[in-house]
Design a protein around this motif. Structure first.
Motif, PDB file in Angstrom:
ATOM      1  N   CYS A  15      18.650  31.529  -9.837  1.00 48.48           N
ATOM      2  CA  CYS A  15      17.373  31.390  -9.141  1.00 48.48           C
ATOM      3  C   CYS A  15      17.675  31.124  -7.667  1.00 48.48           C
ATOM      4  CB  CYS A  15      16.581  30.239  -9.759  1.00 48.48           C
ATOM      5  SG  CYS A  15      15.081  29.842  -8.851  1.00 48.48           S
ATOM      6  N   CYS A  18      16.157  27.453  -6.469  1.00 43.84           N
ATOM      7  CA  CYS A  18      16.695  26.139  -6.846  1.00 43.84           C
ATOM      8  C   CYS A  18      18.177  26.181  -7.206  1.00 43.84           C
ATOM      9  CB  CYS A  18      15.900  25.557  -8.017  1.00 43.84           C
ATOM     10  SG  CYS A  18      16.241  26.374  -9.589  1.00 43.84           S
ATOM     11  N   CYS A  32      12.291  30.411 -11.103  1.00 43.55           N
ATOM     12  CA  CYS A  32      12.704  30.306 -12.502  1.00 43.55           C
ATOM     13  C   CYS A  32      11.780  29.318 -13.221  1.00 43.55           C
ATOM     14  CB  CYS A  32      14.157  29.844 -12.570  1.00 43.55           C
ATOM     15  SG  CYS A  32      14.373  28.113 -12.126  1.00 43.55           S
ATOM     16  N   CYS A  35      11.681  25.835 -11.738  1.00 42.49           N
ATOM     17  CA  CYS A  35      10.970  25.818 -10.446  1.00 42.49           C
ATOM     18  C   CYS A  35       9.464  25.838 -10.630  1.00 42.49           C
ATOM     19  CB  CYS A  35      11.324  27.043  -9.623  1.00 42.49           C
ATOM     20  SG  CYS A  35      12.876  26.911  -8.791  1.00 42.49           S
TER      21      CYS A  35
HETATM   22 ZN   LIG Z   1      14.569  27.841  -9.855  1.00 41.10          ZN
END
Ligand SMILES: [Zn+2]
Length: 210
Positions: A15, A18, A32, A35
């Motif tokens: 991702c 993050c 993701c 997140c």
């Molecule tokens: Zn993420």
């Protein structure tokens, strides 16, 4: 080799926001599932090297934190520098800021592990490490003992920027360096403090994604 195989490395299936790993074959994604629940705030992008689960990587991170072992900081710094380059997280001129500890925290531990990592990465990638800008002004209970919501509340007002130093970095791209990103509360609160001080572009990099 057996050790390296026991680490869950985060590769291309990640991702961008993050730094967490995502399902095999899905490639880099912009957001993701973790997140969606707790997105890192004020952070444009993040990269991490591997999952912070039990095993050799966790042992290394813990020995960095509590063992005062410089060679561990170098080895992990090398890995993170490589990851930062691979994921194009730091353009030339990016300023590295280690997530700070309080003065009491540094006294107690003897050093700041995030700063040790940042110094190694700065040396390898030829990036400036700035430790005068962001300070931790209030001690907080360990994040590991708290749930996601409490982690955020725990850190409210824990960091502050030196306004005189911040003026110099108004147009800078900042890369926060930490050892572990779990819910992202710490890097988010650091980033919020930097945004409040007028700094525009903030990213984050850590060895492990909890
Ligand atoms: Zn993420």
């Amino acid at each position: 080799m057996a050790c390296a195989l026991r680490i869950r490395w985060i590769g291309g299936d990640r991702c961008r926001r993050c730094g967490d790993g995502v399902g095999q074959g899905s490639g880099p994604v912009d957001i993701c599932p973790s997140c969606r629940t707790f997105p890192p705030r004020f952070i444009e992008a993040a990269s991490t090297v591997a999952s912070y689960e039990t095993g050799p990587l966790r042992d290394l991170v813990l020995s960095l934190k509590f063992g005062r072992k410089t060679h561990v900081a170098w080895a992990l710094g090398d890995l993170l520098a490589h990851r930062i380059t691979e994921t194009e997280l730091a353009a030339p001129g990016t300023v590295l800021i280690p997530t700070p500890l309080t003065r009491a925290g540094i006294r107690e531990r003897g050093f700041n592990q995030a700063e040790e990592l940042a110094r190694r990465i700065g040396k390898l990638l030829k990036l400036h490490v700035e430790t005068r800008l962001l300070k931790k002004i209030r001690g907080t209970p360990p994040q590991a003992t708290l749930g996601p919501q409490k982690r955020r509340e725990n850190l409210n007002g824990a960091f502050a920027c030196n306004p005189r130093v911040a003026k110099r970095y108004a147009d800078a791209s900042v890369l926060l360096i930490d050892d572990v990103i779990t819910t992202g509360s710490t890097v988010s609160e650091c980033a919020r403090t930097l945004v409040d001080a007028g700094i525009g572009s903030i990213r984050a990099a850590a060895i492990a994604r909890g």
